[in-house]
Enzyme design. Structure first.
Site, PDB file in Angstrom:
ATOM      1  CE  LYS A 164     -22.076   8.784  74.090  1.00 46.86           C
ATOM      2  NZ  LYS A 164     -21.667   9.073  75.471  1.00 46.86           N
ATOM      3  CG  ASP A 192     -16.191   8.182  74.622  1.00 45.09           C
ATOM      4  OD1 ASP A 192     -15.442   7.579  73.807  1.00 45.09           O
ATOM      5  OD2 ASP A 192     -15.769   8.622  75.700  1.00 45.09           O
TER       6      ASP A 192
END
Ligand code: SF4
Length: 258
Positions: free
Chosen positions: A152, A170
């Site tokens: 991420k 997220d």
């Protein structure tokens, strides 16, 4: 407004590597949203927020890597409060190393998990100096080698620092992908993969920020604010809280929730 008479579900394919390195086609999946609906959805996001920006403050790719690594399980506002002073004295890996772990810890002690994060900031600075000549690398494969940097974080850095379209999933994007059945998946990787396949290419670069901001300010976790949502008439979420109907299209059952 979209014509609802000629809507076809969008089916996509792409390739994956098998364990022996051979390329094979990923199985197609069907999005609940047709191509024209996806186009319209992201067109509206683009009008609502023409120049979306991430809210983590940084002054160069290095400080972005540090800020994103610090933001795990913390709010952007909380990270910004701590990094404003830190980045004034340490905006390069060399300066961060000179500052040392103990002082880094003092700067970031208002952020959750700060001890471990301070360790990672020093370790990643060391690796940048030792292996990458003090520069932040551009590829995901290299970025995830840095301590405290996962997929991420790497995606955020590639997109914000180097302008490479990615989808860093997220908590907000994961929720939206599943809640409105845009890209349902059990893991962030699954949601990322599906979003990358269905979002119109010309909207891909900003899509990450549009979805985060939509989730943060409108399609909120506890109660989505559907009555002021710009895609309410397109949304097929069963959690919708306003009475704007979803598009009148008949879906074969196997396409729902895929
Ligand atoms: S209509 Fe509601 S559930 Fe659907 S995207 Fe908008 S805020 Fe989220």
């Amino acid at each position: 407004m979209l014509s609802l008479t000629s809507i076809k579900m969008k089916s996509t394919t792409s390739t994956v590597k098998t364990s022996n390195g051979a390329a094979r086609k990923k199985p197609p999946f069907r999005s609940l949203y047709s191509k024209p609906e996806l186009e319209e959805m992201f067109r509206r996001f683009s009008i609502q927020r023409p120049e979306p920006k991430g809210e983590l403050e940084h002054v160069n790719p290095f400080t972005l890597v540090v800020a994103v690594a610090l933001s795990a399980q913390a709010t952007d506002a909380g990270v910004n409060k701590a990094t404003r002073a830190l980045f004034k004295v340490a905006d390069t890996p060399e300066k961060m190393l000179a500052l040392g772990e103990e002082k880094v810890r003092d700067y970031i002690k208002t952020i959750g998990l700060y001890r471990n994060k301070a360790k990672n900031v020093i370790a990643l600075s060391q690796m940048l100096v030792d292996r990458f000549g003090g520069e932040v690398p551009r590829t995901r494969e290299e970025l995830v080698l840095l301590p405290g940097v996962g997929r991420k974080t790497a995606n955020v850095v590639m997109s914000m620092a180097f302008g490479i379209p990615t989808m860093a999933v997220d908590t907000h994007i994961f929720r939206i992908g599943n809640r409105i059945r845009l890209a349902p998946g059990k893991t962030p990787d699954e949601v990322e993969d599906k979003l990358m396949r269905i979002i119109p290419a010309h909207y891909l670069f900003h899509a990450h920020h549009w979805l985060i901001l939509h989730g943060r300010y409108c399609c909120k976790a506890r109660k989505p604010e559907c009555e002021r949502c710009v895609i309410a008439d397109l949304c097929r979420s069963p959690e919708k809280t306003c009475d704007i109907p979803a598009p009148l299209v008949e879906l074969p059952p196997q396409q729902i929730g895929e």
